[in-house]
Motif scaffolding. Structure first.
Motif, PDB file in Angstrom:
ATOM      1  N   MET A 292       0.833  -1.200   0.000  1.00  0.00           N
ATOM      2  CA  MET A 292       0.000   0.000   0.000  1.00  0.00           C
ATOM      3  C   MET A 292       0.866   1.248   0.000  1.00  0.00           C
ATOM      4  O   MET A 292       1.866   1.324   0.701  1.00  0.00           O
ATOM      5  CB  MET A 292      -0.864   0.018   1.276  1.00  0.00           C
ATOM      6  N   ARG A 293       0.472   2.229  -0.750  1.00  0.00           N
ATOM      7  CA  ARG A 293       1.183   3.508  -0.708  1.00  0.00           C
ATOM      8  C   ARG A 293       0.275   4.584  -1.307  1.00  0.00           C
ATOM      9  O   ARG A 293      -0.689   4.303  -2.014  1.00  0.00           O
ATOM     10  CB  ARG A 293       2.486   3.435  -1.497  1.00  0.00           C
ATOM     11  N   LYS A 294       0.616   5.820  -1.012  1.00  0.00           N
ATOM     12  CA  LYS A 294      -0.104   6.955  -1.585  1.00  0.00           C
ATOM     13  C   LYS A 294       0.479   7.167  -2.977  1.00  0.00           C
ATOM     14  O   LYS A 294       1.697   7.312  -3.135  1.00  0.00           O
ATOM     15  CB  LYS A 294       0.129   8.190  -0.714  1.00  0.00           C
ATOM     16  N   MET A 303      -2.689   0.142  -3.923  1.00  0.00           N
ATOM     17  CA  MET A 303      -1.768  -0.977  -3.788  1.00  0.00           C
ATOM     18  C   MET A 303      -0.721  -0.869  -4.893  1.00  0.00           C
ATOM     19  O   MET A 303      -1.064  -0.728  -6.064  1.00  0.00           O
ATOM     20  CB  MET A 303      -2.585  -2.274  -3.945  1.00  0.00           C
ATOM     21  N   HIS A 304       0.518  -0.879  -4.500  1.00  0.00           N
ATOM     22  CA  HIS A 304       1.586  -0.875  -5.498  1.00  0.00           C
ATOM     23  C   HIS A 304       2.007  -2.318  -5.750  1.00  0.00           C
ATOM     24  O   HIS A 304       2.599  -2.951  -4.882  1.00  0.00           O
ATOM     25  CB  HIS A 304       2.775  -0.043  -4.986  1.00  0.00           C
ATOM     26  N   LYS A 305       1.645  -2.819  -6.927  1.00  0.00           N
ATOM     27  CA  LYS A 305       1.831  -4.250  -7.180  1.00  0.00           C
ATOM     28  C   LYS A 305       3.105  -4.534  -7.948  1.00  0.00           C
ATOM     29  O   LYS A 305       3.130  -5.304  -8.908  1.00  0.00           O
ATOM     30  CB  LYS A 305       0.615  -4.806  -7.927  1.00  0.00           C
ATOM     31  N   VAL A 307       7.737  -3.499  -7.819  1.00  0.00           N
ATOM     32  CA  VAL A 307       8.845  -2.850  -7.117  1.00  0.00           C
ATOM     33  C   VAL A 307       9.425  -1.800  -8.066  1.00  0.00           C
ATOM     34  O   VAL A 307       9.570  -2.051  -9.258  1.00  0.00           O
ATOM     35  CB  VAL A 307       9.932  -3.882  -6.739  1.00  0.00           C
ATOM     36  N   ASP A 308       9.692  -0.619  -7.532  1.00  0.00           N
ATOM     37  CA  ASP A 308      10.304   0.428  -8.364  1.00  0.00           C
ATOM     38  C   ASP A 308      11.801   0.507  -8.084  1.00  0.00           C
ATOM     39  O   ASP A 308      12.223   0.526  -6.925  1.00  0.00           O
ATOM     40  CB  ASP A 308       9.673   1.789  -8.038  1.00  0.00           C
ATOM     41  N   PHE A 309      12.553   0.565  -9.143  1.00  0.00           N
ATOM     42  CA  PHE A 309      14.004   0.747  -9.021  1.00  0.00           C
ATOM     43  C   PHE A 309      14.362   2.078  -9.668  1.00  0.00           C
ATOM     44  O   PHE A 309      14.182   2.238 -10.882  1.00  0.00           O
ATOM     45  CB  PHE A 309      14.754  -0.381  -9.740  1.00  0.00           C
ATOM     46  N   PRO A 384      12.634   8.997 -13.646  1.00  0.00           N
ATOM     47  CA  PRO A 384      13.169   7.772 -14.266  1.00  0.00           C
ATOM     48  C   PRO A 384      13.248   6.605 -13.272  1.00  0.00           C
ATOM     49  O   PRO A 384      13.892   6.736 -12.233  1.00  0.00           O
ATOM     50  CB  PRO A 384      14.574   8.166 -14.736  1.00  0.00           C
ATOM     51  N   HIS A 385      12.550   5.553 -13.564  1.00  0.00           N
ATOM     52  CA  HIS A 385      12.646   4.334 -12.758  1.00  0.00           C
ATOM     53  C   HIS A 385      12.094   3.155 -13.543  1.00  0.00           C
ATOM     54  O   HIS A 385      11.360   3.324 -14.518  1.00  0.00           O
ATOM     55  CB  HIS A 385      11.900   4.498 -11.422  1.00  0.00           C
ATOM     56  N   LEU A 386      12.450   1.978 -13.085  1.00  0.00           N
ATOM     57  CA  LEU A 386      11.862   0.755 -13.657  1.00  0.00           C
ATOM     58  C   LEU A 386      10.807   0.251 -12.685  1.00  0.00           C
ATOM     59  O   LEU A 386      11.078   0.085 -11.494  1.00  0.00           O
ATOM     60  CB  LEU A 386      12.944  -0.325 -13.846  1.00  0.00           C
ATOM     61  N   HIS A 387       9.597   0.029 -13.179  1.00  0.00           N
ATOM     62  CA  HIS A 387       8.570  -0.634 -12.375  1.00  0.00           C
ATOM     63  C   HIS A 387       8.593  -2.103 -12.808  1.00  0.00           C
ATOM     64  O   HIS A 387       8.400  -2.417 -13.980  1.00  0.00           O
ATOM     65  CB  HIS A 387       7.202   0.007 -12.641  1.00  0.00           C
ATOM     66  N   TYR A 388       8.876  -2.999 -11.849  1.00  0.00           N
ATOM     67  CA  TYR A 388       9.073  -4.429 -12.158  1.00  0.00           C
ATOM     68  C   TYR A 388       8.020  -5.265 -11.447  1.00  0.00           C
ATOM     69  O   TYR A 388       7.772  -5.091 -10.253  1.00  0.00           O
ATOM     70  CB  TYR A 388      10.473  -4.832 -11.695  1.00  0.00           C
TER      71      TYR A 388
HETATM   72 ZN   LIG Z   1       5.909   1.043  -9.693  1.00  0.00          ZN
END
Ligand SMILES: [Zn+2]
Length: 435
Positions: A292-294, A303-305, A307-309, A384-388
């Motif tokens: 969970m996150r805002k 819900m953030h389903k 992982v962000d890098f 800039p990020h990767l959502h995996y």
């Molecule tokens: Zn993400």
């Protein structure tokens, strides 16, 4: 003189043997009739099969043929086999024998202390051993393929669980696919259960719709487990499996690892199961984890389903595992997006990419660690990020908490043991095929 006496004795013995054979045939016939009639007259729920299991006495040196025939006629003990029918209770089965009520309940109580008789299943086999004065001396309940429960009724009731000795036999087969791995396997009399295991075994390496073509050759060895004196068998493990597609050979051997797991490895000692990378990017830091996150853009709790890098634009993104590109293109808020299908259970997805590597398109096969695209900030992204995402059985799961298959590689003494082992499996397989 003594020689001709021996001859007549021999002839006489042969004659006795023939008579003995005839009498047995007559007896079997009459037994067979008895079964039929007893079936018809008894409770229709029961199947009673009477089988003579007494040791056939050898031809005796007794002169009196009459006497020896009398001896032959009465078997010492026999067995009655009951196959449990629908709705039948153990008590109703006992009603077929000459127990008084007290004895019936004593037997049931004794057995129930070890095995719950309510668990009797339809088609379960119960054997009653009956002595020559029609008393039941033993009840044998087949609990499973290789376990019997024996109730010895000869004095006090004694109940024991008996593990039957098993032995295994390796079956080896080879076939060419003209339709599908499964259908042609069934046509070649490979059991369904083994084919399902075979498909699971190769699911990390093969895309069954795409890769398996006509004239693909399959070679397999599997274990059948037998119990002495039983025609039935259980299916064990696959020992060896090989699939040859054009110039590509996939080959796996069964191995009991040092930590006690049965697993499959190729000749180089590499595990069939390919792990999926938890971090498909170098030198990145996790900027948002699964949960969970805002939401940084909408402001709603969501819900953030994945992982962000966080990583600079242009950082290479790797394929999390071997697989086939299932989707590549702009996908709503995900921006530039790639999804890889690894097998029937696992997929991975990569979002907000800046660009795709040249040649990455739908249906292309990629290997673990291969560059598929580059970090960007496309779609609904604040930087800039990767959502995996790792998708397991069509559900997004937390990559950092997921227990992934090992992808173990055998080394040292364990590899030496494996090498010896696989050579034996292979020799057996070839021997079975070409003997
Ligand atoms: Zn993400």
């Amino acid at each position: 003189m003594s020689l001709s006496f021996k001859k007549t004795t021999l002839l006489f013995l042969i004659f006795c043997g023939f008579l003995f054979f005839l009498i047995n045939v007559i007896e079997i016939n009459s037994n067979y009739k008895n079964i039929k009639t007893s079936n018809a007259t008894n409770s229709p729920q029961n199947t009673l099969i009477t089988k003579d299991i007494s040791n056939k006495p050898l031809i005796e040196t007794d002169d009196s043929t009459e006497n020896s025939f009398k001896n032959l006629k009465k078997p010492e003990s026999k067995e009655k086999i009951i196959i449990v029918k629908k709705g039948q209770t153990f008590l109703s089965i006992l009603d077929n024998f000459n127990f008084d009520n007290k004895k019936k309940f004593a037997i049931i109580n004794a057995i129930n202390s070890i095995y719950d008789l309510r668990e009797l299943k339809v088609n379960q086999k119960i054997i009653f051993l009956i002595d020559k004065i029609e008393n039941v001396e033993k009840i044998i309940i087949e609990l499973n393929f290789n376990t019997n429960l024996e109730a010895d009724l000869r004095s006090d009731i004694k109940i024991i669980k008996k593990e039957l000795e098993t032995f295994s036999e390796i079956n080896s087969q080879e076939y060419v696919i003209s339709n599908s791995l499964y259908a042609d396997g069934i046509n070649n009399n490979i059991p369904n259960q083994i084919l399902i295991k075979l498909i699971q075994l190769f699911s990390f390496d093969l895309d069954f719709q795409r890769d398996i073509q006509k004239d693909t050759k399959v070679s397999i060895s599997y274990e059948k487990i037998f119990v002495k004196n039983k025609p039935e068998y259980a299916l064990g493990n696959i020992e060896y499996a090989k699939i040859i597609i054009k110039n590509n050979t996939l080959e796996y051997f069964k191995f009991l690892t040092d930590d006690g797991f049965i697993d499959y490895f190729n000749r180089q000692g590499k595990n069939v199961k390919k792990s999926i990378l938890k971090t498909p990017i170098d030198g990145a830091r996790i900027s948002s984890s699964f949960g969970m996150r805002k939401h940084p853009i909408s402001g709603f709790n969501k819900m953030h389903k994945g992982v962000d890098f966080a990583a600079p634009i242009g950082t290479p993104v790797y394929a999390g595992g071997n697989g086939v590109i299932e989707m590549v293109g702009v996908n709503g808020g995900y921006g530039k997006y790639i999804r890889i299908r690894h097998n029937n259970e696992y997929k991975t997805a990569y979002a907000h990419l800046n660009s795709y590597r040249k040649g990455i398109s739908k249906g292309v096969r990629v290997n673990q660690g291969e560059i598929i695209g580059y970090v960007g900030s496309t779609g609904r992204s604040t930087g800039p990020h990767l959502h995996y995402e790792i998708i397991y059985q069509n559900k997004k799961v937390n990559p950092l908490k997921l227990k992934l298959p090992s992808g173990k590689i055998l080394t040292g003494n364990e590899f030496a043991r494996f090498e010896k082992n696989y050579k034996m499996i292979l020799a057996n397989h070839l021997n079975n095929l070409f003997e």
